[in-house]
Scaffold this active site. Structure first.
Site, PDB file in Angstrom:
ATOM      1  N   GLU A   1      -9.410   3.481   2.213  1.00 21.09           N
ATOM      2  CA  GLU A   1      -8.846   3.617   0.868  1.00 21.09           C
ATOM      3  C   GLU A   1      -7.767   2.586   0.564  1.00 21.09           C
ATOM      4  O   GLU A   1      -7.534   2.263  -0.597  1.00 21.09           O
ATOM      5  CB  GLU A   1      -8.273   5.037   0.680  1.00 21.09           C
ATOM      6  CG  GLU A   1      -6.860   5.270   1.240  1.00 21.09           C
ATOM      7  CD  GLU A   1      -6.758   5.121   2.742  1.00 21.09           C
ATOM      8  OE1 GLU A   1      -7.779   5.312   3.423  1.00 21.09           O
ATOM      9  OE2 GLU A   1      -5.667   4.790   3.248  1.00 21.09           O
TER      10      GLU A   1
ATOM     11  N   ARG B   1      -7.612  -0.637   0.973  1.00 21.37           N
ATOM     12  CA  ARG B   1      -8.096  -1.835   0.278  1.00 21.37           C
ATOM     13  C   ARG B   1      -8.525  -1.508  -1.144  1.00 21.37           C
ATOM     14  O   ARG B   1      -8.504  -2.387  -2.006  1.00 21.37           O
ATOM     15  CB  ARG B   1      -9.211  -2.502   1.099  1.00 21.37           C
ATOM     16  CG  ARG B   1     -10.473  -1.722   1.217  1.00 21.37           C
ATOM     17  CD  ARG B   1     -11.296  -2.118   2.435  1.00 21.37           C
ATOM     18  NE  ARG B   1     -10.651  -1.723   3.685  1.00 21.37           N
ATOM     19  CZ  ARG B   1     -11.185  -1.907   4.890  1.00 21.37           C
ATOM     20  NH1 ARG B   1     -12.363  -2.518   5.020  1.00 21.37           N
ATOM     21  NH2 ARG B   1     -10.552  -1.507   5.974  1.00 21.37           N
TER      22      ARG B   1
ATOM     23  N   ASP C   1     -12.351   6.623   3.942  1.00 21.39           N
ATOM     24  CA  ASP C   1     -11.140   6.414   4.735  1.00 21.39           C
ATOM     25  C   ASP C   1     -10.659   4.962   4.675  1.00 21.39           C
ATOM     26  O   ASP C   1      -9.573   4.649   5.152  1.00 21.39           O
ATOM     27  CB  ASP C   1     -11.403   6.840   6.189  1.00 21.39           C
ATOM     28  CG  ASP C   1     -10.115   7.118   6.962  1.00 21.39           C
ATOM     29  OD1 ASP C   1      -9.039   7.116   6.341  1.00 21.39           O
ATOM     30  OD2 ASP C   1     -10.206   7.329   8.191  1.00 21.39           O
TER      31      ASP C   1
ATOM     32  N   LYS D   1       0.846  -1.205   0.000  1.00 20.48           N
ATOM     33  CA  LYS D   1       0.000   0.000   0.000  1.00 20.48           C
ATOM     34  C   LYS D   1       0.880   1.254   0.000  1.00 20.48           C
ATOM     35  O   LYS D   1       1.581   1.519   0.970  1.00 20.48           O
ATOM     36  CB  LYS D   1      -0.905  -0.004   1.229  1.00 20.48           C
ATOM     37  CG  LYS D   1      -1.700   1.297   1.442  1.00 20.48           C
ATOM     38  CD  LYS D   1      -2.585   1.218   2.694  1.00 20.48           C
ATOM     39  CE  LYS D   1      -3.277   2.557   2.982  1.00 20.48           C
ATOM     40  NZ  LYS D   1      -4.099   2.503   4.221  1.00 20.48           N
TER      41      LYS D   1
ATOM     42  N   LYS E   1     -10.339  12.485   8.566  1.00 18.64           N
ATOM     43  CA  LYS E   1      -9.781  12.180   9.898  1.00 18.64           C
ATOM     44  C   LYS E   1      -9.824  13.470  10.707  1.00 18.64           C
ATOM     45  O   LYS E   1      -9.202  14.463  10.320  1.00 18.64           O
ATOM     46  CB  LYS E   1      -8.347  11.668   9.773  1.00 18.64           C
ATOM     47  CG  LYS E   1      -8.251  10.290   9.124  1.00 18.64           C
ATOM     48  CD  LYS E   1      -6.868   9.688   9.283  1.00 18.64           C
ATOM     49  CE  LYS E   1      -6.744   8.376   8.524  1.00 18.64           C
ATOM     50  NZ  LYS E   1      -7.562   7.283   9.100  1.00 18.64           N
TER      51      LYS E   1
ATOM     52  N   ASP F   1       1.458   6.315   5.684  1.00 18.85           N
ATOM     53  CA  ASP F   1       0.506   5.373   5.091  1.00 18.85           C
ATOM     54  C   ASP F   1       1.045   4.752   3.794  1.00 18.85           C
ATOM     55  O   ASP F   1       0.395   3.928   3.176  1.00 18.85           O
ATOM     56  CB  ASP F   1      -0.839   6.075   4.847  1.00 18.85           C
ATOM     57  CG  ASP F   1      -2.027   5.153   5.040  1.00 18.85           C
ATOM     58  OD1 ASP F   1      -1.865   4.107   5.694  1.00 18.85           O
ATOM     59  OD2 ASP F   1      -3.109   5.477   4.507  1.00 18.85           O
TER      60      ASP F   1
ATOM     61  N   ASP G   1      -2.974  10.097   3.978  1.00 23.53           N
ATOM     62  CA  ASP G   1      -4.350   9.676   4.217  1.00 23.53           C
ATOM     63  C   ASP G   1      -5.087  10.725   5.045  1.00 23.53           C
ATOM     64  O   ASP G   1      -4.988  10.751   6.267  1.00 23.53           O
ATOM     65  CB  ASP G   1      -4.342   8.324   4.957  1.00 23.53           C
ATOM     66  CG  ASP G   1      -5.741   7.730   5.071  1.00 23.53           C
ATOM     67  OD1 ASP G   1      -6.687   8.299   4.487  1.00 23.53           O
ATOM     68  OD2 ASP G   1      -5.878   6.686   5.745  1.00 23.53           O
TER      69      ASP G   1
HETATM   70  N1  BES Z   1      -4.284   4.179   7.136  1.00 22.78           N
HETATM   71  C1  BES Z   1      -5.415   3.868   7.924  1.00 22.78           C
HETATM   72  C2  BES Z   1      -5.110   2.804   8.971  1.00 22.78           C
HETATM   73  C3  BES Z   1      -4.185   3.199  10.098  1.00 22.78           C
HETATM   74  C4  BES Z   1      -4.702   3.639  11.277  1.00 22.78           C
HETATM   75  C5  BES Z   1      -2.833   3.042   9.966  1.00 22.78           C
HETATM   76  C6  BES Z   1      -3.850   3.969  12.313  1.00 22.78           C
HETATM   77  C7  BES Z   1      -1.981   3.380  11.008  1.00 22.78           C
HETATM   78  C8  BES Z   1      -2.499   3.827  12.181  1.00 22.78           C
HETATM   79  C9  BES Z   1      -6.536   3.344   7.052  1.00 22.78           C
HETATM   80  O1  BES Z   1      -6.602   3.842   5.771  1.00 22.78           O
HETATM   81  C10 BES Z   1      -7.808   3.706   7.710  1.00 22.78           C
HETATM   82  O2  BES Z   1      -8.109   4.870   7.777  1.00 22.78           O
HETATM   83  N2  BES Z   1      -8.547   2.698   8.150  1.00 22.78           N
HETATM   84  C11 BES Z   1      -9.812   2.873   8.769  1.00 22.78           C
HETATM   85  C12 BES Z   1     -10.806   2.014   8.021  1.00 22.78           C
HETATM   86  C13 BES Z   1     -12.247   2.241   8.407  1.00 22.78           C
HETATM   87  C14 BES Z   1     -12.707   3.611   7.988  1.00 22.78           C
HETATM   88  C15 BES Z   1     -13.102   1.179   7.756  1.00 22.78           C
HETATM   89  C16 BES Z   1      -9.709   2.433  10.202  1.00 22.78           C
HETATM   90  O3  BES Z   1      -9.086   1.400  10.479  1.00 22.78           O
HETATM   91  O4  BES Z   1     -10.227   3.136  11.073  1.00 22.78           O
HETATM   92 ZN    ZN Z   2      -4.832   4.612   5.001  1.00 20.37          ZN
HETATM   93 MN    MN Z   3      -7.757   5.641   5.615  1.00 22.76          MN
END
Ligand code: BES
Ligand code: ZN
Ligand code: MN
Length: 521
Positions: free
Chosen positions: A374, A376, A372, A289, A301, A313, A294
């Site tokens: 993104e 996947r 968010d 990824k 966020k 990210d 992000d």
């Molecule tokens: N990049 C984030 C995941 C992340 C969170 C990495 C904290 C490192 C530290 C990812 O893109 C994300 O925002 N995931 C969300 C998904 C949800 C909206 C379904 C999450 O895990 O909250």
């Molecule tokens: Zn992310």
């Molecule tokens: Mn995200």
């Protein structure tokens, strides 16, 4: 006038048209200044480090006269130094020796000292050396009599020293002096040991590349800049690099990858980097990824602390670039392809809306339940590309994918998801070897978890880490596949063990060792 013209041409040549004017990410600089040299003979130095197995008895080294021996052995007995693994005893201004200091470093029972423990010891040795004024360091390993242990431990210690000494200081107008000692490693048989040292240095170079890419701020590590940087460090090693720009991404139907950056002028790219270290037709694919920042998109966020670190990210993509670099640097006999879908998740009048439907490369439709989620979306197309266009025989994807993973495992383990026991086994073995440990979470028992009312699937679901994995599983099809969720492991706030503060380069050593183990079985 003249100067201006010369400057602007210089800037174009340096590739900085792609980059913010502040810093040219396209100019790879040396990552560290420490130097290593492998030798069989005793070298003069400011500092002598002696590796001492447990219960070595009285220490005698060639060149030590009776007065020196007495001084050092008396220090040993006063301090009750036994040579336990990781223990240290410093002797300042040793009588009769031409060293400012002698450091005794306990290695316990050499046969039982693991690579990871030796690396940690090397890192703490390095931290300590950096606190002295020593410019030259001689490491004496000959009390470790067994040649295999002697080389293995010396190389692992050196690797730990090196990993700790990386610095990210390209944005400092007056950077602190970097560690710049010259180390000579005195080993049993220098020619045999040198190969191991070189392999470890190639691995460290891969880690440094990943740290560098991950450390780049969001605005400087955007998709095209990331791809060009990777190209510059990989091509000289004989890696074939292809960069697909946004039009090609669209033309190949990768609407899911494209959608994440569509609100930014920094559009999607796909980096493909192939190391052909053997003649196998089907490569092992590593998909990372590479989301250069992000924001969350319209599902913004909203917490300052959580958005601030989101330049990391791209750590999964950086790990893939680093692993390809390490494998090429090692001339590893493997056929491996790195695939990095590159995006930046931003907002504008053109950005994806929550609830929009996008079409992935395989023709399936995805409801964007949350902008968010993104990671996947870009990995779906990266994995599909590896299967469909690269004919991969196995696929490992790696990503900072979910907060849920951090909740479940913290940063002591990455989560892995796979239905293939040979992949699970080799991944755990690789993780234990380099202390980038992994722990399996299940894929079974979550039917309907990413069901969408209006499209083929949706990019959200609960529990969160599993929903990400099950969403991705579809795009791997029948190809043996593993998903690695490394959220929480990309960055440390302060130096710990083999990591200086900042990005860790996590995943490079895991993937590099995994590819070799998986290939070998
Ligand atoms: N990049 C984030 C995941 C992340 C969170 C990495 C904290 C490192 C530290 C990812 O893109 C994300 O925002 N995931 C969300 C998904 C949800 C909206 C379904 C999450 O895990 O909250
Ligand atoms: Zn992310
Ligand atoms: Mn995200």
């Amino acid at each position: 006038m003249k100067t201006l013209l010369a400057l602007s041409i210089g800037a174009i040549l340096a590739g900085s048209t792609l980059l913010s004017p502040a810093v040219s990410a396209a100019t790879p600089t040396p990552y560290i200044h420490t130097q290593f040299n492998v030798t069989e003979s005793m070298q003069q130095a400011d500092l002598l480090v002696v590796l001492v197995p447990e219960d070595s008895g009285e220490l005698r080294l060639s060149g030590w006269d009776r007065a020196s021996r007495n001084h050092i052995n008396r220090a040993i007995s006063v301090a009750a130094f036994t040579g336990k693994a990781g223990s240290q005893l410093e002797i300042v201004a040793p009588v009769g020796l031409n060293y400012g200091r002698v450091l005794l470093l306990g290695v316990g029972n050499p046969a039982e000292l693991t690579r990871a423990k030796a690396e940690e010891m090397g890192a703490s040795l390095s931290g300590w050396v950096n606190g002295t004024k020593a410019e030259t360091v001689h490491v004496h390993s000959q009390l470790i009599a067994n040649a295999t242990d002697n080389h293995r431990i010396s190389a692992a210690l050196a690797h730990g020293v090196e990993l700790r000494n990386y610095r990210f200081d390209r944005y400092k107008s007056q950077p602190d002096a970097r560690p710049a000692q010259r180390y000579s490693w005195q080993v049993a048989l220098a020619t045999d040991a040198r190969v191991q040292f070189e392999q470890k240095q190639a691995l460290a170079q891969g880690v440094f590349t990943a740290r560098e890419l991950t450390n780049l701020p969001g605005s400087d590590g955007y998709p095209e800049a990331f791809a060009r940087y990777a190209q510059q460090v990989l091509e000289p090693l004989g890696v074939e690099v292809t960069i697909l720009g946004p039009e090609q991404v669209k033309a190949l139907g990768m609407g899911s990858l494209y959608s994440v950056s569509q609100g930014s002028h920094m559009k999607a790219h796909l980096l493909v980097a192939r190391w052909r270290g053997n003649q196998d037709e089907q490569p092992i694919a590593l998909v990372g990824k590479g989301n250069s920042f992000d924001t969350g998109g319209y599902n913004l966020k909203t917490q300052a602390a959580s958005i601030l670190r989101m330049h990391t990210d791209k750590a999964g993509g950086a790990a893939v670039v680093g692993a390809i670099k390490a494998l090429a640097g090692q001339k590893a006999p493997v056929h491996v392809v790195g695939v990095v879908p590159l995006s930046i998740n931003m907002i504008s009048g053109d950005a994806t809306l929550p609830g929009d439907v996008v079409t992935a490369g395989d023709g399936s439709t995805i409801e964007v339940g949350n902008t968010d989620a993104e990671g996947r979306l870009i990995l779906a197309d990266g994995i599909w590309y590896a299967r469909e266009h690269l004919n991969a025989r196995a696929i490992a994807d790696i990503a900072t994918l979910t907060g849920a993973k951090v909740g479940a495992l913290g940063n002591a383990y990455s989560a892995i998801f796979t239905q293939h026991s040979d992949i699970e086994q080799t991944m755990r073995e690789a993780g234990d070897l380099v202390q980038e440990r992994v722990w399996p979470l299940p894929l079974e028992g979550y039917d309907g978890i990413v069901r969408s009312r209006i499209a083929d699937r949706i990019n959200t679901g609960s529990p969160g880490a599993q929903a990400g994995a099950i969403f991705l599983q579809h795009f791997a099809g029948d190809t043996p596949w593993v998903h690695i969720d490394m959220a929480g492991e990309a960055f440390v706030n302060s130096a710990t063990g083999i990591h200086p503060e900042g990005s860790t380069g996590h995943g490079v050593r895991l993937l590099t060792e995994w590819v070799k183990l998986y290939q070998a079985q």
